[in-house]
Design a protein around this motif. Structure first.
Motif: not given
Length: 502
Positions: A129-155
């Protein structure tokens, strides 16, 4: 952290070690006392010593396994909103570890927050969760699950008006102006703009919107945010405006000035001027020159015109985005009825235009045409200070000579430059291609007619065909012809072969 899973339990592992030892002891005692095998078989209960073949119970979660359900996606938001980035994990265990990254920089290691930004928080369902989102927050976020080594990318994209708008040439941003050479074979401008949604780019040149048609007329190819000039000419100089708009906020535009170095180019001059003895005459020449001209001259035939306080004046100034030179002749005399040449010279070349000063009427300009009742109707204007005594409309086929027909003078009015006479004439022409012009005669003679033919294509009309609009004179005005019934004539005015500019 890597976790090794245990293999399936062996038989010996399924029972306690103590029970296994006791069983062996009893069996040894029985073997020592009772030797007959039959008695042993009768007394020994096989089921008491054989371990159970049933496997330990396995939960449904263990059968399904831990899995990352969220797929790569784009999240859009507006500034100051709260944003939740999903990371949905099925069947998490105590060994499951969640890692969150922002542009490959770690911000959460499971429940440990590794960023000082108080706006970031991790929800129980592992979402970020990101409160009061700003232009500087733009970018690629990734969530990684261990030890399964699975990940997802959110732009993460912020819906914003166009921003960072600038015009580039090659890899360089043009902040104000750029200079190119007339010999350059190709010149490309790029309008770069940020913002979400992606902005729509439009171009203007010298204050005029560039669409596909008018850009092609001046030798420019539009490719979305690119503007291509494949053969640089002086006409391509001027201000270029790039406008970016995406429906959010106001459009944003930037302008750069393009200057073209080359030999001079003359944009506009009058090829013939009707005047009268004793009148004042002004000859005008509009041009562009970069580098600046080193010599501006007016010539009478082959003789350079010198300024004379009493009769001739040469004025050099700026007019309508062009440089201008003007030759004024006062109290025109017979000796002044000559051909005059405007000559502009710079270090890369020169340009010359010709203007004739005479007493005969000027050339005829078609201002309107129409077809009705099988007749071609035309209206013309001719300039003459002297009284007009006769007017004619002339027409010819593709391989025939002109046929003159007398036209009537419908009106004439005086204006600051002299007299303008209107000719009106209707001509019945058969199907085919025709060249039509007009001329007038005043007290000094006939005007030149053959320099101003207008090409027409006349053919049988189909019922209820609407005729395309036609151009009127050099002004580019358009009028629409009426719907013609079957058996009528259709008039299509093709581009003028030549046009005289007053």
């Amino acid at each position: 952290m890597t976790m090794i899973r245990p293999s399936s339990p062996t038989i010996s592992q399924s029972l306690p070690q103590s029970s296994i030892s006791v069983s062996k002891e009893q069996r040894n005692k029985q073997d020592a006392v009772e030797s007959p095998s039959d008695d042993y078989d009768d007394d020994y209960d096989d089921e008491e010593d054989v371990p159970s073949q049933e496997k330990p119970e396995v939960s449904d979660n263990a059968l399904l396994g831990t899995n990352l359900l969220t797929k790569d996606y784009i999240e859009q938001a507006r500034a100051s909103e709260q944003v939740t980035l999903k990371c949905e994990v099925s069947n998490p265990t105590s060994n499951t570890i969640i890692m969150w990254y922002y542009n490959q920089k770690i911000i959460f290691q499971h429940k440990n927050k590794l960023t000082p930004d108080p706006r970031y928080s991790l929800n129980p369902d592992f979402s970020l969760q990101i409160d009061n989102v700003q232009l500087a927050d733009e970018g690629v976020y990734s969530c990684q699950v261990l030890p399964n080594k699975m990940s997802v990318k959110i732009e993460l994209q912020l819906l914003t008006p166009p921003r960072d708008v600038h015009i580039m040439h090659g890899n360089k941003i043009i902040h104000d102006k750029i200079e190119v050479h007339q010999r350059d074979r190709k010149f490309i401008l790029l309008c770069s703009a940020g913002g979400h949604p992606a902005p729509l780019i439009t171009w203007s040149h010298k204050g005029r919107h560039l669409d596909e048609e008018n850009s092609r007329q001046i030798g420019i190819v539009l490719r979305k945010e690119f503007l291509d000039i494949h053969e640089v000419k002086l006409q391509h100089a001027g201000d270029y405006e790039c406008m970016a708009q995406n429906g959010i906020g106001d459009p944003v535009s930037v302008t750069v000035t393009v200057s073209v170095k080359g030999s001079p180019i003359i944009h506009k001059h009058t090829s013939y001027i009707n005047s009268a003895i004793g009148e004042n005459v002004e000859l005008v020449c509009l041009y562009d020159s970069n580098p600046a001209p080193r010599k501006i001259q007016w010539l009478r035939d082959d003789e350079v015109v010198q300024q004379s306080a009493g009769q001739t004046t040469i004025t050099n100034d700026h007019h309508n985005h062009h440089n201008r030179t003007r030759l004024t002749i006062r109290n025109l005399q017979q000796k002044d009825l000559k051909a005059y040449y405007c000559k502009i010279e710079n270090e890369l070349g020169d340009a010359t235009s010709k203007t004739i000063v005479g007493l005969q009427p000027g050339g005829a300009h078609l201002i309107y045409s129409n077809v009705s009742d099988g007749l071609l109707h035309t209206w013309w204007k001719i300039h003459s200070i002297q009284q007009i005594s006769e007017m004619q409309v002339l027409y010819r086929g593709e391989n025939t000579k002109y046929t003159p027909v007398t036209a009537e003078i419908s009106s004439h009015d005086q204006n600051p430059d002299g007299y303008t006479w209107t000719i009106r004439k209707s001509v019945r022409l058969p199907e085919g291609e025709w060249f039509v012009t007009a001329r007038a005669r005043n007290t000094e003679g006939w005007s030149s007619a053959e320099s101003l033919p207008h090409q027409f294509q006349i053919r049988d009309a189909m019922a209820n065909i609407r005729v395309a609009s036609i151009g009127g004179g050099s002004s580019g005005a358009h009028r629409t012809l009426p719907v013609l019934s079957a058996g009528g004539l259709v008039l299509l005015l093709l581009p003028f072969v030549k046009s005289l500019v007053y």
